[in-house]
Design a protein around this motif. Structure first.
Motif, PDB file in Angstrom:
ATOM      1  N   UNK A 145     -18.900   9.686  -6.124  1.00  0.00           N
ATOM      2  CA  UNK A 145     -18.243   9.640  -4.813  1.00  0.00           C
ATOM      3  C   UNK A 145     -17.709   8.233  -4.551  1.00  0.00           C
ATOM      4  N   UNK A 146     -18.517   7.203  -4.843  1.00  0.00           N
ATOM      5  CA  UNK A 146     -18.066   5.820  -4.673  1.00  0.00           C
ATOM      6  C   UNK A 146     -16.835   5.539  -5.526  1.00  0.00           C
ATOM      7  N   UNK A 147     -16.866   6.017  -6.771  1.00  0.00           N
ATOM      8  CA  UNK A 147     -15.734   5.817  -7.677  1.00  0.00           C
ATOM      9  C   UNK A 147     -14.476   6.483  -7.103  1.00  0.00           C
ATOM     10  N   UNK A 179     -13.159   4.513  -4.146  1.00  0.00           N
ATOM     11  CA  UNK A 179     -12.431   3.327  -4.592  1.00  0.00           C
ATOM     12  C   UNK A 179     -11.029   3.701  -5.077  1.00  0.00           C
ATOM     13  N   UNK A 180     -10.947   4.814  -5.802  1.00  0.00           N
ATOM     14  CA  UNK A 180      -9.640   5.273  -6.294  1.00  0.00           C
ATOM     15  C   UNK A 180      -8.720   5.633  -5.123  1.00  0.00           C
ATOM     16  N   UNK A 181      -9.282   6.339  -4.130  1.00  0.00           N
ATOM     17  CA  UNK A 181      -8.491   6.709  -2.945  1.00  0.00           C
ATOM     18  C   UNK A 181      -8.039   5.443  -2.208  1.00  0.00           C
ATOM     19  N   UNK A 182      -8.947   4.480  -2.056  1.00  0.00           N
ATOM     20  CA  UNK A 182      -8.618   3.232  -1.378  1.00  0.00           C
ATOM     21  C   UNK A 182      -7.510   2.495  -2.130  1.00  0.00           C
ATOM     22  N   UNK A 183      -7.638   2.450  -3.468  1.00  0.00           N
ATOM     23  CA  UNK A 183      -6.608   1.804  -4.283  1.00  0.00           C
ATOM     24  C   UNK A 183      -5.271   2.539  -4.130  1.00  0.00           C
ATOM     25  N   UNK A 190      -4.301   4.279  -1.551  1.00  0.00           N
ATOM     26  CA  UNK A 190      -3.773   3.975  -0.215  1.00  0.00           C
ATOM     27  C   UNK A 190      -3.088   2.605  -0.186  1.00  0.00           C
ATOM     28  N   UNK A 191      -3.705   1.619  -0.866  1.00  0.00           N
ATOM     29  CA  UNK A 191      -3.097   0.292  -0.941  1.00  0.00           C
ATOM     30  C   UNK A 191      -1.749   0.366  -1.655  1.00  0.00           C
ATOM     31  N   UNK A 192      -1.706   1.102  -2.747  1.00  0.00           N
ATOM     32  CA  UNK A 192      -0.452   1.248  -3.494  1.00  0.00           C
ATOM     33  C   UNK A 192       0.599   1.961  -2.641  1.00  0.00           C
ATOM     34  N   UNK A 193       0.165   3.005  -1.914  1.00  0.00           N
ATOM     35  CA  UNK A 193       1.098   3.726  -1.035  1.00  0.00           C
ATOM     36  C   UNK A 193       1.632   2.808   0.060  1.00  0.00           C
ATOM     37  N   UNK A 194       0.742   1.995   0.636  1.00  0.00           N
ATOM     38  CA  UNK A 194       1.159   1.068   1.685  1.00  0.00           C
ATOM     39  C   UNK A 194       2.169   0.070   1.125  1.00  0.00           C
ATOM     40  N   UNK A 195       1.918  -0.411  -0.105  1.00  0.00           N
ATOM     41  CA  UNK A 195       2.842  -1.347  -0.741  1.00  0.00           C
ATOM     42  C   UNK A 195       4.190  -0.661  -1.014  1.00  0.00           C
TER      43      UNK A 195
END
Length: 195
Positions: free
Chosen positions: A22-24, A27-31, A33-38
Motif C-alpha cells: 500500500x505504501x509503495x 508513493x507511485x500515486x503521489x509521484x 500526481x507530481x508528474x501530472x501537476x508538472x
C-alpha cells in the motif's frame, strides 16, 4: 478453532507485506500526481504562449488589413473628398488617456474637413461604437481641428448586409473591399453624420 501464535505471526507478516505494498502504491500515486501537476503546468505555459502567438497574429492581420486598405482609402479620401493630408496609424495621448486612429485625413481652407477611418478585417457591432467614440473624443485630443467638419468611415473586408445598414443609419460611411480594392459602399442619397 483456536488461533495459535504461529497464525498471529503469519497474519502480522501478511499485514506488514500488505502495508508495504500500500505504501509503495501511495508513493507511485503521489509521484504520478507530481508528474501530472508538472504536465499541467507545462500545458498551461504552452497555452499561454499559444495565446500570445494568436494575439500577435491577430495584430499582424489587423496591420496587414490596414496596409491593404491604405492605398485605396487614400485615393478615395483625396479624389472623392478632397483631403490634402492623410496619415495612417495616428496615436495621441492626453492626460493619461489614449486615442488610436487607423487613418486620419484632413484639409484646411474652404473645405475645412476631417475624416477618421477605422479599418476592420471582420466588422462587428462594437466597431460602430468604437468609431463613434473616437469621433466624439477626437477634438479633445486634436484641438487644432476643433472647427473642422468631422466624418467617420468604417472600412471592412468582411461585413454583413445587416451591419452595413446599421453603420449607414448611424451616419457613418461604409467602405468594403472589392477586387482587392476598398470602395465606398453607400447609397446615392447617403446623408453622413457630422461630428
Amino acid at each position: 478453532m483456536a488461533t495459535t501464535s504461529e497464525d498471529v505471526w503469519r497474519l502480522l507478516a501478511e499485514l506488514t507485506a500488505a502495508q508495504k505494498e500500500t505504501d509503495k502504491q501511495l508513493k507511485e500515486v503521489s509521484q504520478q500526481q507530481k508528474e501530472n501537476a508538472q504536465q499541467l503546468k507545462e500545458t498551461d505555459k504552452q497555452l499561454k504562449e499559444l495565446g500570445k502567438q494568436i494575439g500577435g497574429l491577430g495584430a499582424k492581420f489587423g496591420s496587414f488589413t490596414e496596409g491593404l486598405a491604405l492605398p485605396s482609402m487614400e485615393t478615395i479620401l483625396r479624389q472623392r473628398f478632397g483631403m490634402e493630408v492623410i496619415s495612417p496609424s495616428v496615436r495621441a495621448s492626453k492626460e493619461g488617456q489614449h486615442l488610436e486612429i487607423d487613418v486620419l485625413a484632413y484639409t484646411n481652407g474652404e473645405l475645412n474637413t476631417a475624416y477618421i477611418v477605422e479599418v476592420k478585417s471582420h466588422a462587428r457591432q462594437e466597431d460602430i461604437t468604437q468609431l463613434k467614440s473616437i469621433l466624439q473624443r477626437f477634438r479633445r485630443f486634436f484641438p487644432e481641428h476643433k472647427d473642422k467638419k468631422l466624418y467617420g468611415i468604417l472600412a471592412a473586408v468582411d461585413l454583413s448586409p445587416e451591419l452595413r445598414e446599421k453603420i449607414l443609419q448611424e451616419g457613418l460611411y461604409v467602405a468594403r473591399i472589392h477586387d482587392q480594392v476598398f470602395e465606398l459602399d453607400i447609397p446615392d442619397n447617403f446623408p453622413p453624420q457630422t461630428y
